[in-house]
Design a protein around this motif. Sequence first.
Motif, PDB file in Angstrom:
ATOM      1  N   UNK A 111       0.821  -1.214   0.000  1.00  0.00           N
ATOM      2  CA  UNK A 111       0.000   0.000   0.000  1.00  0.00           C
ATOM      3  C   UNK A 111       0.852   1.259   0.000  1.00  0.00           C
ATOM      4  N   UNK A 112       1.884   1.269   0.835  1.00  0.00           N
ATOM      5  CA  UNK A 112       2.769   2.433   0.869  1.00  0.00           C
ATOM      6  C   UNK A 112       3.517   2.573  -0.460  1.00  0.00           C
ATOM      7  N   UNK A 113       3.982   1.452  -1.006  1.00  0.00           N
ATOM      8  CA  UNK A 113       4.672   1.500  -2.305  1.00  0.00           C
ATOM      9  C   UNK A 113       3.742   2.015  -3.396  1.00  0.00           C
ATOM     10  N   UNK A 114       2.493   1.602  -3.358  1.00  0.00           N
ATOM     11  CA  UNK A 114       1.502   2.079  -4.326  1.00  0.00           C
ATOM     12  C   UNK A 114       1.301   3.584  -4.190  1.00  0.00           C
ATOM     13  N   UNK A 115       1.108   4.046  -2.940  1.00  0.00           N
ATOM     14  CA  UNK A 115       0.889   5.477  -2.728  1.00  0.00           C
ATOM     15  C   UNK A 115       2.138   6.300  -3.064  1.00  0.00           C
ATOM     16  N   UNK A 116       3.316   5.681  -2.943  1.00  0.00           N
ATOM     17  CA  UNK A 116       4.572   6.355  -3.313  1.00  0.00           C
ATOM     18  C   UNK A 116       4.836   6.278  -4.813  1.00  0.00           C
ATOM     19  N   UNK A 117       3.988   5.557  -5.534  1.00  0.00           N
ATOM     20  CA  UNK A 117       4.130   5.358  -6.978  1.00  0.00           C
ATOM     21  C   UNK A 117       5.454   4.685  -7.330  1.00  0.00           C
ATOM     22  N   UNK A 118       5.833   3.691  -6.529  1.00  0.00           N
ATOM     23  CA  UNK A 118       7.054   2.928  -6.801  1.00  0.00           C
ATOM     24  C   UNK A 118       6.871   2.118  -8.082  1.00  0.00           C
ATOM     25  N   UNK A 119       7.942   1.847  -8.777  1.00  0.00           N
ATOM     26  CA  UNK A 119       7.857   1.073 -10.023  1.00  0.00           C
ATOM     27  C   UNK A 119       7.418  -0.365  -9.746  1.00  0.00           C
ATOM     28  N   UNK A 120       7.774  -0.903  -8.591  1.00  0.00           N
ATOM     29  CA  UNK A 120       7.318  -2.234  -8.180  1.00  0.00           C
ATOM     30  C   UNK A 120       6.672  -2.107  -6.805  1.00  0.00           C
ATOM     31  N   UNK A 121       5.382  -2.389  -6.722  1.00  0.00           N
ATOM     32  CA  UNK A 121       4.707  -2.274  -5.432  1.00  0.00           C
ATOM     33  C   UNK A 121       4.980  -3.480  -4.540  1.00  0.00           C
ATOM     34  N   UNK A 122       5.608  -4.515  -5.084  1.00  0.00           N
ATOM     35  CA  UNK A 122       5.859  -5.719  -4.286  1.00  0.00           C
ATOM     36  C   UNK A 122       7.308  -5.900  -3.853  1.00  0.00           C
ATOM     37  N   UNK A 123       8.246  -5.183  -4.450  1.00  0.00           N
ATOM     38  CA  UNK A 123       9.672  -5.395  -4.167  1.00  0.00           C
ATOM     39  C   UNK A 123      10.012  -5.161  -2.695  1.00  0.00           C
ATOM     40  N   UNK A 124       9.574  -4.071  -2.152  1.00  0.00           N
ATOM     41  CA  UNK A 124       9.873  -3.786  -0.750  1.00  0.00           C
ATOM     42  C   UNK A 124       9.273  -4.847   0.164  1.00  0.00           C
ATOM     43  N   UNK A 125       8.078  -5.277  -0.146  1.00  0.00           N
ATOM     44  CA  UNK A 125       7.433  -6.333   0.647  1.00  0.00           C
ATOM     45  C   UNK A 125       8.251  -7.619   0.586  1.00  0.00           C
ATOM     46  N   UNK A 126       8.702  -7.978  -0.599  1.00  0.00           N
ATOM     47  CA  UNK A 126       9.497  -9.210  -0.736  1.00  0.00           C
ATOM     48  C   UNK A 126      10.770  -9.144   0.105  1.00  0.00           C
ATOM     49  N   UNK A 127      11.401  -7.996   0.146  1.00  0.00           N
ATOM     50  CA  UNK A 127      12.668  -7.877   0.869  1.00  0.00           C
ATOM     51  C   UNK A 127      12.504  -7.691   2.375  1.00  0.00           C
ATOM     52  N   UNK A 128      11.433  -7.051   2.788  1.00  0.00           N
ATOM     53  CA  UNK A 128      11.315  -6.670   4.195  1.00  0.00           C
ATOM     54  C   UNK A 128      10.288  -7.475   4.989  1.00  0.00           C
ATOM     55  N   UNK A 129       9.476  -8.289   4.325  1.00  0.00           N
ATOM     56  CA  UNK A 129       8.401  -8.989   5.021  1.00  0.00           C
ATOM     57  C   UNK A 129       8.908  -9.898   6.132  1.00  0.00           C
ATOM     58  N   UNK A 130       9.823 -10.805   5.838  1.00  0.00           N
ATOM     59  CA  UNK A 130      10.259 -11.815   6.822  1.00  0.00           C
ATOM     60  C   UNK A 130      10.917 -11.167   8.046  1.00  0.00           C
ATOM     61  N   UNK A 131      11.895 -10.256   7.882  1.00  0.00           N
ATOM     62  CA  UNK A 131      12.465  -9.660   9.098  1.00  0.00           C
ATOM     63  C   UNK A 131      11.455  -8.823   9.882  1.00  0.00           C
ATOM     64  N   UNK A 132      10.537  -8.178   9.174  1.00  0.00           N
ATOM     65  CA  UNK A 132       9.522  -7.382   9.861  1.00  0.00           C
ATOM     66  C   UNK A 132       8.560  -8.281  10.612  1.00  0.00           C
TER      67      UNK A 132
END
Length: 192
Positions: A111-132
């Motif tokens: 959601x944050x990536x979407x609102x930030x208009x990131x080129x990939x809305x899933x990349x940050x989730x893929x990298x940060x989900x498990x440690x978070x």
Amino acid sequence: MATLLKAFGSFFTKHPLAGNGLVYGTLYVGAEFSQQTITRKFLTDPPQDIDRPTIARYAVMGTFIYSPILYNWYKWLDKAFPGTAKRIVMKKLLLDQFVLTPPLLVIFFTGMSFMERQSSVTEECRQKFVPTFARSCLFWLPAQTLNFLLVPPKFRVVYVGSCAFAWVNILCWVKRQQLVNRNEVQAIDRTI
């Protein structure tokens, strides 16, 4: 002050979803604002202005996305599993942490990536989900134990919002961490 508290209590009773949304959204924004105040005003030289668009994104996430989900989740959870017996609390804890938390984290990062208009809305989730998610287990399991044992059901979202003030500071910190560029990682791997 007593009149104001009574009016808020009356509003909260008549409009629990809106009341929870206002409180949770305010605490969510407060966490991002406190995080920015520390990082932008005290830890940078020269100090920077507060990033208002980011504050607005946290307001949307906390007020209009998270609070209705949490309100309905806890309403269902308390109806499906009433009481504070140890086995009931354990069921609530496990459901809350392992059924609700993963989608909430996905919603946060995408959601944050979407609102930030990131080129990939899933990349940050893929990298940060498990440690978070691991951090959330350490933070939320004790916090939710107190919630399910001591907090009256109508104040669950407010309690969670109060805890979320601390948790969102952690999320803000995680969100600010740079993403790992996959091309750089592959290049490093080839040299090793």
